[in-house]
Design an enzyme around this catalytic site. Structure first.
Site, PDB file in Angstrom:
ATOM      1  CD  GLU A 113      -3.214  -6.511   3.611  1.00 53.74           C
ATOM      2  OE1 GLU A 113      -3.121  -7.305   2.644  1.00 53.74           O
ATOM      3  OE2 GLU A 113      -2.665  -5.381   3.599  1.00 53.74           O
ATOM      4  CD  GLU A 124      -2.907  -1.302   2.234  1.00 54.58           C
ATOM      5  OE1 GLU A 124      -2.390  -1.601   3.326  1.00 54.58           O
ATOM      6  OE2 GLU A 124      -4.117  -1.119   2.078  1.00 54.58           O
TER       7      GLU A 124
HETATM    8  C1  3H9 Z   1      -1.248  -5.277   6.922  1.00 51.24           C
HETATM    9  O1  3H9 Z   1      -0.300  -4.886   6.316  1.00 51.24           O
HETATM   10  C2  3H9 Z   1      -2.488  -4.459   7.160  1.00 51.24           C
HETATM   11  C3  3H9 Z   1      -2.607  -3.233   6.305  1.00 51.24           C
HETATM   12  O2  3H9 Z   1      -3.246  -3.507   5.086  1.00 51.24           O
HETATM   13  C4  3H9 Z   1      -3.512  -2.199   6.924  1.00 51.24           C
HETATM   14  C5  3H9 Z   1      -2.974  -1.360   7.994  1.00 51.24           C
HETATM   15  C6  3H9 Z   1      -3.876  -0.219   8.378  1.00 51.24           C
HETATM   16  N1  3H9 Z   1       4.511  -7.696  11.685  1.00 51.24           N
HETATM   17  O3  3H9 Z   1       8.561 -14.888   8.675  1.00 51.24           O
HETATM   18  P1  3H9 Z   1       9.912 -14.602   9.196  1.00 51.24           P
HETATM   19  C7  3H9 Z   1       8.290 -11.096  12.302  1.00 51.24           C
HETATM   20  S1  3H9 Z   1      -1.241  -6.822   7.592  1.00 51.24           S
HETATM   21  C8  3H9 Z   1       5.202  -8.003  12.772  1.00 51.24           C
HETATM   22  O4  3H9 Z   1      10.616 -15.653   9.940  1.00 51.24           O
HETATM   23  P2  3H9 Z   1      10.972 -14.541   6.553  1.00 51.24           P
HETATM   24  C9  3H9 Z   1       8.098 -12.559  12.527  1.00 51.24           C
HETATM   25  O5  3H9 Z   1       7.170 -12.789  13.539  1.00 51.24           O
HETATM   26  C10 3H9 Z   1       0.397  -7.417   7.401  1.00 51.24           C
HETATM   27  N2  3H9 Z   1       6.171  -8.944  12.796  1.00 51.24           N
HETATM   28  O6  3H9 Z   1      10.859 -14.040   8.040  1.00 51.24           O
HETATM   29  C11 3H9 Z   1       9.496 -12.970  12.924  1.00 51.24           C
HETATM   30  O7  3H9 Z   1       9.711 -12.577  14.254  1.00 51.24           O
HETATM   31  P3  3H9 Z   1      10.641 -13.421  15.212  1.00 51.24           P
HETATM   32  C12 3H9 Z   1       0.612  -7.917   6.056  1.00 51.24           C
HETATM   33  C13 3H9 Z   1       6.425  -9.574  11.653  1.00 51.24           C
HETATM   34  O8  3H9 Z   1      12.158 -13.869   6.002  1.00 51.24           O
HETATM   35  C14 3H9 Z   1      10.378 -12.092  12.055  1.00 51.24           C
HETATM   36  O9  3H9 Z   1       9.567 -10.968  11.698  1.00 51.24           O
HETATM   37  N3  3H9 Z   1       1.909  -8.548   5.984  1.00 51.24           N
HETATM   38  C15 3H9 Z   1       5.727  -9.302  10.481  1.00 51.24           C
HETATM   39  O10 3H9 Z   1      10.867 -16.005   6.504  1.00 51.24           O
HETATM   40  C16 3H9 Z   1      10.889 -12.767  10.808  1.00 51.24           C
HETATM   41  O11 3H9 Z   1       9.773 -13.305  10.093  1.00 51.24           O
HETATM   42  C17 3H9 Z   1       2.065  -9.858   6.187  1.00 51.24           C
HETATM   43  O12 3H9 Z   1       1.133 -10.568   6.450  1.00 51.24           O
HETATM   44  C18 3H9 Z   1       4.732  -8.300  10.520  1.00 51.24           C
HETATM   45  N4  3H9 Z   1       4.029  -7.951   9.430  1.00 51.24           N
HETATM   46  O13 3H9 Z   1       9.678 -13.964   5.823  1.00 51.24           O
HETATM   47  C19 3H9 Z   1       3.461 -10.372   6.023  1.00 51.24           C
HETATM   48  N5  3H9 Z   1       6.195 -10.107   9.501  1.00 51.24           N
HETATM   49  O14 3H9 Z   1      11.998 -13.362  14.611  1.00 51.24           O
HETATM   50  C20 3H9 Z   1       3.780 -11.384   7.068  1.00 51.24           C
HETATM   51  C21 3H9 Z   1       7.160 -10.854  10.061  1.00 51.24           C
HETATM   52  O15 3H9 Z   1      10.505 -12.752  16.520  1.00 51.24           O
HETATM   53  N6  3H9 Z   1       5.163 -11.778   7.045  1.00 51.24           N
HETATM   54  N7  3H9 Z   1       7.309 -10.553  11.357  1.00 51.24           N
HETATM   55  O16 3H9 Z   1      10.040 -14.817  15.189  1.00 51.24           O
HETATM   56  C22 3H9 Z   1       5.652 -12.654   6.176  1.00 51.24           C
HETATM   57  O17 3H9 Z   1       4.973 -13.165   5.315  1.00 51.24           O
HETATM   58  C23 3H9 Z   1       7.100 -12.999   6.304  1.00 51.24           C
HETATM   59  O18 3H9 Z   1       7.511 -12.668   7.590  1.00 51.24           O
HETATM   60  C24 3H9 Z   1       8.031 -12.296   5.300  1.00 51.24           C
HETATM   61  C25 3H9 Z   1       9.496 -12.586   5.682  1.00 51.24           C
HETATM   62  C26 3H9 Z   1       7.751 -12.821   3.886  1.00 51.24           C
HETATM   63  C27 3H9 Z   1       7.824 -10.786   5.319  1.00 51.24           C
END
Ligand code: 3H9
Length: 690
Positions: free
Chosen positions: A124, A104
């Site tokens: 999301e 976004e």
């Molecule tokens: C959103 O965006 C809503 C908006 O539309 C509206 C707002 C108004 N937040 O997965 P990993 C942490 S909804 C907080 O092992 P990778 C994760 O817990 C969001 N923490 O890394 C972990 O922590 P820890 C939409 C997050 O390289 C560490 O980062 N976005 C978030 O294998 C490493 O993560 C998503 O749904 C987060 N958003 O993969 C994306 N993301 O080390 C969700 C990660 O303490 N994330 N953490 O265990 C992913 O898909 C993967 O993490 C990503 C990296 C592909 C980014």
């Protein structure tokens, strides 16, 4: 106060670098610093700005850990609008991933360039919400409505090439440095005198080619029980039918509604528990041993599935079988699995051509393996013989793992001279597909061995959950208990089909009788013969009858259901109903009606009560471990968060009251778990123990 967005200049170009490891989540500090950086760019004489991410990706989205907490200004929608309203152009240079709120922010920029290999999308809905910072309004203005609906309702990301074709980005370039790519594109735009180009000023999108009702029907069918997908589609509809400002307001309203749902809470719980399960206090600071080669003993379905998983992870695998023929059959089975992985797009043809399984009948071939996983016939004698042999051939420091699904790992370890190196690695079939891996820690298992098992699981792309030793470990122990509750209901009058339908209506991938048909009725039969009925368990005579009739489930075309060309997924069988009725009348039971909600309540109450016992006994360290096992190995609906979260939502006092009520008919089976009683007494929840 540390700065999360760095500002520097390259000639006339300002570079804004977001630096918030590990995934550049858009937490409060980043939102604040982004606004400050844009303000600075406006005040500066730079003519164009490039926004990049410093870590391995552009922006990972909103900070999920802030969900459910009081919001702090500036909100992400305001940040995106602030960028969009900048008087000079801003370019997003995307590498790695731009997800959710990250995408976004990119849409708030005026131009977008993505590096090859980047993933872009809106996950999301997988968290029970919808893009809430303008994603549902800006995306269709760029891609058209159908493509936008596809993106926001599936939650699946697209790669940079597809993003370019769809119109989500203006350019796709090769290379691995987003700063260089961004500067090059900005330089060109500068030369052309390109102006700021806000997406919000672009014309409203047309209605979708497939009409709204069709979209709605399809979403209901594809995501039964879930609400986020349909609301995401409604937000996109608002983009087509309202002004930009009104559409944004509608998106916000729907976003807020979803934020308040239990589905959102459950899905965020599932997101974090995928990661929390591997964070065990006992593993803190523990270095795993290195694993460069894996051995497998046994070439049946489990052994070949495990070998496939190992090869898919890039590690070499050697499989031992008893005869040359069996070894060859195992090799063919693994090849078939690998070909399937190519067909499903999980493996490239090129990599496929390079990997190969080594098969042998000689245990000596395992002498250099760092880990060996035994997957032979489920018998203590056979396993002990194998471990005796492994103990002789394996090098010092190697890990000896058993894939047993219920045998006592302590007894297996005891035949070796190195019980500290013995562990259980319980895979689920098909082992190269199923996400769950139970890591079964025996009394003498060294913590370093446990740490290695978790590291290996990660490499194999599995979600590993720690379990102590007991009959069935976490998953199968619970399964046998809630299956028994289903059996009790059948005896009292519910049909197996009604039970399956009720539980599938709750959201389970399959009801227990469909699962039994898939696993094979002979499996359940053998397990009961081994264990005998436990306290208060109804012995399902009809199961034994079906078994005697050679009706073993899917593999024989008949079990509880009939499987044939006409109904490959199974249809009801009146003969089963007759057999069940016969058993009831033999036992003098007068059948009574069961409604869907009673079926679901009894089944889940049995699951929760046994889970409380499993946690109380320390077999599972935390309630979240149980949730992970059920979500990733037993088809529990992710959007309900797992049995422990379900119990917290229902209320533990209610669960206890149910157990007491059911106990009036069958007090042996329905005994309250001490931990459940204790938590209910103290008005606590399972989540307090996580
Ligand atoms: C959103 O965006 C809503 C908006 O539309 C509206 C707002 C108004 N937040 O997965 P990993 C942490 S909804 C907080 O092992 P990778 C994760 O817990 C969001 N923490 O890394 C972990 O922590 P820890 C939409 C997050 O390289 C560490 O980062 N976005 C978030 O294998 C490493 O993560 C998503 O749904 C987060 N958003 O993969 C994306 N993301 O080390 C969700 C990660 O303490 N994330 N953490 O265990 C992913 O898909 C993967 O993490 C990503 C990296 C592909 C980014």
């Amino acid at each position: 106060m540390t700065e999360t967005v760095h500002y520097d200049r390259e000639g006339q170009i300002a570079v804004l670098t977001v630096d918030n490891p590990p995934v550049n989540a858009l937490g409060h500090a980043v939102r604040r610093d982004l606004v400050a950086a844009i303000d600075r760019f406006e005040a500066d004489d730079a003519e164009i700005a490039v926004l990049v991410g410093s870590v391995k990706l552009f922006l990972g989205g909103a900070d999920v850990s802030e969900f459910g907490k009081p919001p702090r200004d500036p909100w992400l929608p305001e940040v995106v609008s602030r960028i969009e309203r900048a008087s000079k152009p801003v370019v997003a240079a995307i590498h790695g991933a731009a997800l959710g709120g990250g995408m976004e922010v990119a849409l708030g920029c005026h131009y977008r360039v993505a590096l090859e290999g980047a993933k872009l999308g809106f996950p999301e809905v997988k968290l029970g919400i919808l893009p809430g910072a303008g994603g549902t309004q800006r995306t269709p203005r760029l891609t058209g409505t159908d493509a936008a609906l596809e993106l926001v309702t599936t939650g699946a990301p697209v790669d940079a090439t597809r993003a370019k074709v769809a119109g989500l980005v203006d350019r796709m370039v090769e290379g691995d440095d987003p700063r260089i790519a961004g500067l090059a594109y900005a330089g060109e735009l500068l030369e052309q005198g390109a102006p700021a180009r806000p997406v919000c000023d672009m014309p409203a999108p047309e209605a979708p080619a497939r009409d709204w009702e069709t979209w709605d029907d399809e979403l209901k069918r594809a995501y039964p029980g879930e609400v986020a997908q349909q609301k995401a589609a409604r937000a996109v509809r608002a983009a087509c039918e309202m002004s930009f400002a009104d559409g944004l307001a509608e998106e916000r309203r729907l976003f807020r509604e979803l934020m308040e749902t239990r589905q959102r809470e459950a899905l965020v719980h599932a997101f974090f528990l995928e990661r929390q399960v591997s964070k065990l206090p006992e593993l803190k600071g523990m270095e795993p041993r290195s694993v460069d080669a894996v051995g497998i003993v046994g070439g049946g379905t489990m052994g070949t599935g495990i070998a496939t998983a190992v090869l898919l992870s890039g590690l070499p695998a050697t499989l031992v079988e008893q005869s040359v023929e069996a070894a060859e059959a195992a090799r063919l089975a693994v090849e078939k699995n690998l070909d399937g992985a190519v067909r499903r797009g999980k493996l490239s043809e090129e990599v496929r051509a390079r990997i190969d399984l080594t098969t042998t009948t000689d245990y000596e071939a395992l002498s250099e393996a760092d880990v060996v996983i035994e997957a032979v016939f489920e018998s203590m004698d056979v396993k002990r013989q194998v471990f005796d042999m492994l103990d002789r051939v394996m090098k010092d420091g190697a890990i000896l793992a058993t894939n047993t699904s219920y045998l006592d790992v302590n007894k297996i370890a005891a035949v070796t001279r190195r019980p500290a190196d013995v562990i259980g690695l319980h895979f689920f079939s098909p082992a190269h597909v199923m996400k769950l891996l139970e890591v079964v820690v025996a009394d003498e298992t060294d913590p370093e061995v446990v740490a290695t098992a978790f590291a290996l699981a990660k490499k194999l792309n599995k979600i590993a959950v720690r379990s102590g030793v007991c009959d069935g470990f976490i998953g199968n122990r619970l399964l046998s208990h809630y299956r028994a509750a289903a059996t009790e209901m059948v005896l009292q009058g519910a049909s197996p089909y009604r039970i399956d339908a009720a539980l599938e209506g709750f959201g389970f991938a399959m009801g227990p009788f469909r699962v039994a048909d898939l696993a094979g009725l002979d499996i359940g039969h053998a397990t009961r013969a081994r264990k005998g009925p436990r306290r208060g368990e109804v012995n399902p005579d009809w199961d034994d009858r079906l078994n005697e009739m050679g009706r073993l489930g899917r593999k024989t075309g008949r079990g509880y259901y009939i499987y044939d060309e006409e109904s490959p997924k199974g249809r009801l069988d009146p003969e089963v109903t007759e057999i069940v009725e016969g058993v009831r009348s033999d036992r003098g039971v007068r059948a009574r009606e069961f409604g869907d909600s009673e079926i679901v309540e009894r089944y889940l109450t049995a699951m929760v009560n046994e889970a409380a016992r499993v946690v109380g006994e320390g077999i599972a360290k935390r309630p979240l471990d149980v949730d992970a096992v059920l979500l990733f190995g037993y088809g529990f609906p992710r959007w309900r968060g797992g049995p422990m979260m379900y119990a917290d939502h229902v209320g533990l006092a209610t669960i206890r009251e149910r157990v007491e009520r059911y106990a009036r008919d069958n007090p042996d089976f329905w005994q309250i778990a001490p931990l459940l009683a204790d938590l209910a007494d103290n008005e606590k929840q399972f989540k307090d123990l996580n």
